[in-house]
Design a protein around this motif. Structure first.
Motif, PDB file in Angstrom:
ATOM      1  N   GLU A  74       0.809  -1.216   0.000  1.00  0.00           N
ATOM      2  CA  GLU A  74       0.000   0.000   0.000  1.00  0.00           C
ATOM      3  C   GLU A  74       0.846   1.272   0.000  1.00  0.00           C
ATOM      4  O   GLU A  74       0.476   2.282  -0.600  1.00  0.00           O
ATOM      5  CB  GLU A  74      -0.908   0.011   1.249  1.00  0.00           C
ATOM      6  N   ASN A  75       1.990   1.217   0.678  1.00  0.00           N
ATOM      7  CA  ASN A  75       2.713   2.454   0.975  1.00  0.00           C
ATOM      8  C   ASN A  75       4.224   2.229   0.889  1.00  0.00           C
ATOM      9  O   ASN A  75       4.889   2.123   1.916  1.00  0.00           O
ATOM     10  CB  ASN A  75       2.308   2.926   2.387  1.00  0.00           C
ATOM     11  N   PRO A  76       4.785   2.101  -0.316  1.00  0.00           N
ATOM     12  CA  PRO A  76       6.220   1.822  -0.445  1.00  0.00           C
ATOM     13  C   PRO A  76       7.074   2.902   0.220  1.00  0.00           C
ATOM     14  O   PRO A  76       6.681   4.074   0.271  1.00  0.00           O
ATOM     15  CB  PRO A  76       6.448   1.776  -1.956  1.00  0.00           C
ATOM     16  N   LYS A  77       8.228   2.458   0.740  1.00  0.00           N
ATOM     17  CA  LYS A  77       9.101   3.393   1.463  1.00  0.00           C
ATOM     18  C   LYS A  77      10.562   3.124   1.144  1.00  0.00           C
ATOM     19  O   LYS A  77      10.929   2.013   0.741  1.00  0.00           O
ATOM     20  CB  LYS A  77       8.917   3.248   2.981  1.00  0.00           C
ATOM     21  N   MET A  78      11.380   4.149   1.373  1.00  0.00           N
ATOM     22  CA  MET A  78      12.836   4.003   1.427  1.00  0.00           C
ATOM     23  C   MET A  78      13.230   4.146   2.890  1.00  0.00           C
ATOM     24  O   MET A  78      12.900   5.153   3.518  1.00  0.00           O
ATOM     25  CB  MET A  78      13.530   5.068   0.589  1.00  0.00           C
ATOM     26  N   LEU A  79      13.912   3.150   3.426  1.00  0.00           N
ATOM     27  CA  LEU A  79      14.272   3.168   4.844  1.00  0.00           C
ATOM     28  C   LEU A  79      15.771   3.328   5.006  1.00  0.00           C
ATOM     29  O   LEU A  79      16.561   2.567   4.423  1.00  0.00           O
ATOM     30  CB  LEU A  79      13.815   1.871   5.520  1.00  0.00           C
ATOM     31  N   SER A  80      16.151   4.288   5.809  1.00  0.00           N
ATOM     32  CA  SER A  80      17.555   4.466   6.164  1.00  0.00           C
ATOM     33  C   SER A  80      17.884   3.564   7.344  1.00  0.00           C
ATOM     34  O   SER A  80      16.986   2.980   7.976  1.00  0.00           O
ATOM     35  CB  SER A  80      17.825   5.923   6.543  1.00  0.00           C
ATOM     36  N   MET A  81      19.155   3.456   7.670  1.00  0.00           N
ATOM     37  CA  MET A  81      19.530   2.687   8.859  1.00  0.00           C
ATOM     38  C   MET A  81      18.921   3.317  10.111  1.00  0.00           C
ATOM     39  O   MET A  81      18.518   2.599  11.037  1.00  0.00           O
ATOM     40  CB  MET A  81      21.053   2.600   8.991  1.00  0.00           C
ATOM     41  N   LYS A  82      18.810   4.638  10.136  1.00  0.00           N
ATOM     42  CA  LYS A  82      18.188   5.306  11.281  1.00  0.00           C
ATOM     43  C   LYS A  82      16.732   4.872  11.415  1.00  0.00           C
ATOM     44  O   LYS A  82      16.247   4.598  12.522  1.00  0.00           O
ATOM     45  CB  LYS A  82      18.286   6.823  11.118  1.00  0.00           C
ATOM     46  N   ASP A  83      16.015   4.783  10.295  1.00  0.00           N
ATOM     47  CA  ASP A  83      14.618   4.347  10.322  1.00  0.00           C
ATOM     48  C   ASP A  83      14.506   2.930  10.880  1.00  0.00           C
ATOM     49  O   ASP A  83      13.623   2.631  11.697  1.00  0.00           O
ATOM     50  CB  ASP A  83      14.022   4.363   8.911  1.00  0.00           C
ATOM     51  N   ILE A  84      15.383   2.052  10.434  1.00  0.00           N
ATOM     52  CA  ILE A  84      15.319   0.653  10.860  1.00  0.00           C
ATOM     53  C   ILE A  84      15.666   0.526  12.336  1.00  0.00           C
ATOM     54  O   ILE A  84      15.046  -0.239  13.081  1.00  0.00           O
ATOM     55  CB  ILE A  84      16.249  -0.201   9.969  1.00  0.00           C
ATOM     56  N   ARG A  85      16.643   1.312  12.786  1.00  0.00           N
ATOM     57  CA  ARG A  85      17.038   1.266  14.192  1.00  0.00           C
ATOM     58  C   ARG A  85      15.973   1.845  15.110  1.00  0.00           C
ATOM     59  O   ARG A  85      15.979   1.577  16.317  1.00  0.00           O
ATOM     60  CB  ARG A  85      18.361   2.003  14.391  1.00  0.00           C
ATOM     61  N   MET A  86      15.051   2.633  14.589  1.00  0.00           N
ATOM     62  CA  MET A  86      13.979   3.178  15.416  1.00  0.00           C
ATOM     63  C   MET A  86      12.893   2.144  15.712  1.00  0.00           C
ATOM     64  O   MET A  86      12.100   2.318  16.642  1.00  0.00           O
ATOM     65  CB  MET A  86      13.365   4.403  14.730  1.00  0.00           C
ATOM     66  N   LEU A  87      12.866   1.067  14.953  1.00  0.00           N
ATOM     67  CA  LEU A  87      11.908  -0.008  15.213  1.00  0.00           C
ATOM     68  C   LEU A  87      12.361  -0.809  16.428  1.00  0.00           C
ATOM     69  O   LEU A  87      13.546  -0.797  16.779  1.00  0.00           O
ATOM     70  CB  LEU A  87      11.799  -0.915  13.987  1.00  0.00           C
TER      71      LEU A  87
END
Length: 393
Positions: A74-87
Motif C-alpha cells: 500500500e505504501n512503499p518506502k525508502m528506509l535508512s539505517m536510522k529508520d530501521i534502528r527506530m523499530l
C-alpha cells in the motif's frame, strides 16, 4: 545504490582468522576447523563460516545507505539505517547452515558440483535487528498475512552483491509472505552479530536472517525488499539449492520439477574428532553439534562407539546452567544443540553420531541414499575412524 561501492575485483578483502580453511579464494568461501565449533554455544564472528558468490561489497557512506521496501504494498518506502534502528530491536539466537555443509563427504560417493565444504559450514550467533514483520507493517502489510491486498504472496530480498550466476546481476532470494509477517518466525533485518555491528563478511550494514532455513535465503548486504506475487525467479531460487534424487544427473535434470529448498533437515556432526584419529586406550569423549530446521528442537542424539552395533544417548546442552529440553521456552528454538558422550575404547573402531528432532525426523544412515548432483543437504550419519595405540601417543 546510494552509499555503496561494489569492488570490481577481490583486492579489498577484509581481515580474517588465520585458522580458517579456505575452500575458494574468488569468491571467498571458508570454514573454521571443526574443533572450534563445539567449544562455544555462540560461535565467535571470526570463526563463523564465510559464504560468498561474488566480491564483497563495500558500503562506504552509511548516511546515504537505504533499503527500498516496495512491490505489491500500500505504501512503499525508502528506509535508512536510522529508520530501521527506530523499530523495536530483537536479539534472536539462530543457527545458519550452508546447504552444502558436508558436501566433500558426499562427493566421495560420486562427484558433485559446488564448493567443497567439510563439516563447519554452520555457526550459531546472536543476531540483533528489527523484525521483518514490523518493517512490512510500515508499508501496509499486516502481521500474519498470507497475501497483501494487491496479491503479493512472497517477499523478495535483493542484495548489493553481484555474481556471475546472475550474469553480473544481484543475488536474490525470497520467502513466503506468511513467514515474513509472522513475528514468531523471527525473520530479522539484522545489523548486529554477537552484540557488535555486522562486519563486511557477514553483510554490513544490513542483512536478512531467516532462522531455520538454509543460509542461501538469509541475504546479506541488503539493497531492496519487494513483495511479489510469485516466488523469486533468480538463479539461486530456481536453478540451484533444490533437492533431487540420486537418479538425476546433468543430462536429465529439469529444475522446474522441484521447489526451492527452505528448511534444513535434522543434522548432527562430531567435532571433537577428525575423520581419522589416533587415541590412547581408555575413555574417549565425543562432542559436537546437532540442529534441525523450522524451529524443531533436538529430541535425542545417539552415539555409537562400535560402528553402530550399540548406542548411548548423549547429553545435550545449549546455555550453561539451563537444562536443554526440546521446545522449552527457556531454550533457543532456532539455535543448535551441543552434545557430549563418553565411553571406553580399547580397539580400533568407527564412532557414529545421529540425531532425532522434536518431530521424530531422523537422519539417513548412508550418504549414497541421499546423493544429489549439487551435493546439498548431506545429513547422513556422521562417522569418524579411531585407531587405538598403546605407546608414544
Amino acid at each position: 545504490m546510494p552509499g555503496v561501492t561494489g569492488p570490481s575485483d577481490y583486492s579489498k578483502e577484509p581481515p580474517r582468522h588465520p585458522c580458517l580453511q579456505i575452500n575458494s579464494k574468488e569468491p571467498f568461501n571458508a570454514e573454521p576447523p571443526r574443533s572450534a565449533l563445539f567449544r562455544s554455544y555462540v560461535t565467535p564472528v571470526d570463526l563463523f563460516y564465510k559464504r560468498n558468490h561474488g566480491p564483497i561489497p563495500v558500503v562506504d557512506d552509511i548516511e546515504r545507505y537505504s533499503v527500498s521496501v516496495s512491490g505489491l504494498v500500500e505504501n512503499p518506502k525508502m528506509l535508512s539505517m536510522k529508520d530501521i534502528r527506530m523499530l523495536p530491536k530483537y536479539d534472536v539466537t539462530a543457527t545458519l547452515q550452508c546447504a552444502g555443509n558436508r558436501r566433500t563427504a558426499m562427493s566421495k560417493t560420486r562427484t558433485v558440483k559446488g564448493v567443497g565444504w567439510d563439516v563447519s559450514a554452520i555457526g550459531n550467533a546472536v543476531w540483533g535487528g528489527a523484525k521483518l514483520a514490523d518493517v512490512l507493517e510500515l508499508v501496509g502489510v499486516p502481521k500474519l498475512s498470507s497475501s497483501s491486498k494487491s496479491g503479493g504472496k512472497h517477499v523478495e530480498f535483493v542484495s548489493v552483491d553481484r555474481c556471475k550466476e546472475e550474469n553480473g546481476g544481484p543475488y536474490a532470494a525470497s520467502i513466503p509472505l506468511i513467514q515474513a509477517t509472522n513475528p514468531e518466525a523471527d525473520v530479522l533485518l539484522a545489523y548486529e552479530m554477537n552484540g557488535e555491528p555486522l562486519n563486511r563478511d557477514h553483510g554490513y550494514p544490513l542483512r536478512v536472517v531467516v532462522p531455520g532455513v538454509i543460509g542461501a535465503r538469509s541475504v546479506k548486504w541488503l539493497d531492496s525488499i519487494t513483495v511479489i506475487a510469485e516466488e523469486c525467479q533468480g538463479f539461486f531460487m530456481q536453478k540451484d539449492y533444490k533437492m533431487f534424487p540420486p537418479s538425476v544427473n546433468w543430462d536429465n535434470i529439469n529444475w522446474n520439477t522441484r521447489r526451492p529448498q527452505m528448511d534444513f533437515p535434522v543434522q548432527c556432526v562430531i567435532c571433537s574428532l577428525e575423520e581419522s584419529n589416533a587415541v590412547k586406550p581408555g575413555k574417549v569423549t565425543v562432542s559436537g553439534y546437532a540442529a534441525s530446521g523450522g524451529g524443531r528442537g533436538i529430541e535425542r542424539v545417539d552415539v555409537s562407539f562400535d560402528s553402530g552395533k550399540s548406542w548411548v544417548e548423549a547429553s545435550r546442552y545449549q546455555k550453561p546452567g539451563i537444562p536443554y529440553v526440546s521446545d522449552d521456552e527457556r531454550c533457543d528454538k532456532w539455535g543448535w544443540v551441543l552434545f557430549e558422550a563418553t565411553a571406553d575404547v580399547h580397539t580400533n573402531t568407527e564412532i557414529v553420531a545421529k540425531a532425532v528432532d522434536s518431530s521424530a525426523n531422523v537422519q539417513p544412515e548412508n550418504v549414497e541414499d541421499i546423493w544429489n548432483l549439487r551435493g546439498i543437504l548431506n545429513t547422513s550419519w556422521h562417522r569418524v575412524q579411531v585407531r587405538v595405540g598403546h605407546s608414544n601417543m
